[in-house]
Design a protein around this motif. Sequence first.
Motif, PDB file in Angstrom:
ATOM      1  N   UNK A  54      90.792  50.015  29.809  1.00 56.09           N
ATOM      2  CA  UNK A  54      90.710  48.786  28.855  1.00 56.09           C
ATOM      3  C   UNK A  54      89.339  47.838  29.090  1.00 56.09           C
ATOM      4  N   UNK A  55      88.229  48.434  29.877  1.00 55.62           N
ATOM      5  CA  UNK A  55      86.966  47.838  30.126  1.00 55.62           C
ATOM      6  C   UNK A  55      86.043  48.275  29.087  1.00 55.62           C
ATOM      7  N   UNK A  56      85.159  47.219  28.732  1.00 52.17           N
ATOM      8  CA  UNK A  56      83.926  47.590  27.824  1.00 52.17           C
ATOM      9  C   UNK A  56      83.567  48.935  28.296  1.00 52.17           C
ATOM     10  N   UNK A  57      83.075  49.709  27.235  1.00 55.31           N
ATOM     11  CA  UNK A  57      82.535  51.020  27.523  1.00 55.31           C
ATOM     12  C   UNK A  57      81.074  51.264  27.113  1.00 55.31           C
ATOM     13  N   UNK A  58      80.158  51.589  28.098  1.00 53.04           N
ATOM     14  CA  UNK A  58      78.793  51.947  27.591  1.00 53.04           C
ATOM     15  C   UNK A  58      78.627  53.364  27.668  1.00 53.04           C
ATOM     16  N   UNK A  59      78.241  53.946  26.708  1.00 57.01           N
ATOM     17  CA  UNK A  59      78.021  55.571  26.576  1.00 57.01           C
ATOM     18  C   UNK A  59      76.595  55.908  26.641  1.00 57.01           C
ATOM     19  N   UNK A  60      75.958  56.618  27.395  1.00 51.79           N
ATOM     20  CA  UNK A  60      74.793  57.116  27.626  1.00 51.79           C
ATOM     21  C   UNK A  60      74.811  58.450  26.750  1.00 51.79           C
ATOM     22  N   UNK A  61      74.060  58.399  25.693  1.00 56.75           N
ATOM     23  CA  UNK A  61      73.819  59.399  24.731  1.00 56.75           C
ATOM     24  C   UNK A  61      72.927  60.548  25.371  1.00 56.75           C
ATOM     25  N   UNK A  62      72.029  60.009  25.692  1.00 51.10           N
ATOM     26  CA  UNK A  62      70.799  60.812  26.219  1.00 51.10           C
ATOM     27  C   UNK A  62      70.402  60.380  27.631  1.00 51.10           C
ATOM     28  N   UNK A  63      71.180  60.966  28.482  1.00 49.80           N
ATOM     29  CA  UNK A  63      70.965  60.606  30.032  1.00 49.80           C
ATOM     30  C   UNK A  63      69.540  60.735  30.350  1.00 49.80           C
ATOM     31  N   UNK A  64      68.816  61.846  30.183  1.00 45.82           N
ATOM     32  CA  UNK A  64      67.302  62.089  30.729  1.00 45.82           C
ATOM     33  C   UNK A  64      66.730  60.952  30.157  1.00 45.82           C
ATOM     34  N   UNK A  65      66.613  60.786  28.723  1.00 47.57           N
ATOM     35  CA  UNK A  65      65.817  59.673  28.209  1.00 47.57           C
ATOM     36  C   UNK A  65      65.975  58.355  28.746  1.00 47.57           C
ATOM     37  N   UNK A  66      67.388  57.918  29.049  1.00 50.88           N
ATOM     38  CA  UNK A  66      67.783  56.744  29.265  1.00 50.88           C
ATOM     39  C   UNK A  66      67.246  56.512  30.883  1.00 50.88           C
ATOM     40  N   UNK A  67      67.561  57.418  31.941  1.00 47.86           N
ATOM     41  CA  UNK A  67      66.887  57.062  33.200  1.00 47.86           C
ATOM     42  C   UNK A  67      65.512  57.218  33.277  1.00 47.86           C
ATOM     43  N   UNK A  68      64.795  57.844  32.313  1.00 48.48           N
ATOM     44  CA  UNK A  68      63.487  57.665  32.214  1.00 48.48           C
ATOM     45  C   UNK A  68      62.768  56.533  31.983  1.00 48.48           C
TER      46      UNK A  68
END
Length: 408
Positions: A54-68
């Motif tokens: 039931x918690x707010x959800x964050x979806x990481x669509x492109x993990x490599x770019x996100x962490x970069x």
Amino acid sequence: MTEFATARWPGIAHTPRTPAKARIAKAILKPTINRVPVRLTMANGTRWGAGDDSSPEMRVVRPRAFFARLGADTKIGFGEAYMAGDWTTGDGTDLADLLTPFAERLTTIVPVPLQKFRVFVDKKLPHHQRNSVKGSQKNIEAHYDLSNELFSQFLDPSMNYSSAWFEGNETLEEAQMRKIDAVLDDAHVGNGTRMLEIGSGWGSLAIRAAQRGAKVTTITISKEQAALAEERFAEAGVDVDLQLVDYREVTGEYDAIVSVEMIEAVGEEFWPTYFQTIDKLLAPGGHVAIQAITMDHHRYLATRNSYGWIQKYIFPGGLLPSLTAVDQVLAEHTTLAVTNQRPLGKHYARTLKQWRENFNANWSTINAQGFDETFRRMWEFYLAYCEAGFSTGYINVHQVAMSRPSEG
């Protein structure tokens, strides 16, 4: 990435190539987010976070770019990754609701042992954003001269771009008028008052003051705002002296001086000049009322020299003061002192929520004006980010009344 986005925001046009920093960012983020009541879902279905279904959800669509991006610039990369579409919200999750748990923990979210490394991720405010007379012009143009039509799509009909003051279920416009009347009351503006407004906006406060019978001078350095404000003065049938000048160039004597959410664009270096100018222009027995976005003094001290996403993309040259900092500047550089202050932080959260709802509802019209998807995500993040900050009390907004103590 469109040509418009690439030209305007080259920082997100290409993913940074920082594999080592990306691995460090990932290693830090996982234990950090596991203490926050949200769900972070990776593209492969892996879930992090202390939240439940039931918690707010964050979806990481492109993990490599996100962490970069996060590794390349920790403070700015998170917002840039949203602009680029590297992450988004889950179905049914409101962006402000997702950002709120982070805002609630902003000062403690990084483990204590790692906080000593903050010096390595904090970038200093760039010199080109310094709020000199010329620099202020460029900084204001970057935001307020985007398009009057853009702002008309999400502001209320009075075109107020600052916190409203709500009571009950009235409209945003009614709440904005209450805010304006409170500022004018604090400055004792009435029939015959010689009033100076620093920062015209689109003219609503000047119109209200003129309707009270005041002799109004209002100044701005935004040509776009000035043009529309002049039209609105004519439509309202009021006589207002609008001047396209910097506050440092104003002359004359005024019984009342007001300024709504303009001090945030002054810059710490020029706060003494700003208040000295007000002090110099204020007639004996006069009154001052400003509305200022603020933060607690310890947070101001910790962030005063750091460069963040808001300053890079939304308000170049911006810096929020604390009430303590304002008191110190007044005491050291003026004959003025604060006589009353009124917090409106929760009201700003509500104001921002309505702005974001209007922005999203009218996106097709804004898009037709030439603003693309990257701009939409940037603006949505800005409004939701600020809403979360005000709703949690990480930042606040105050109406502050001032006068010379010896004069009452």
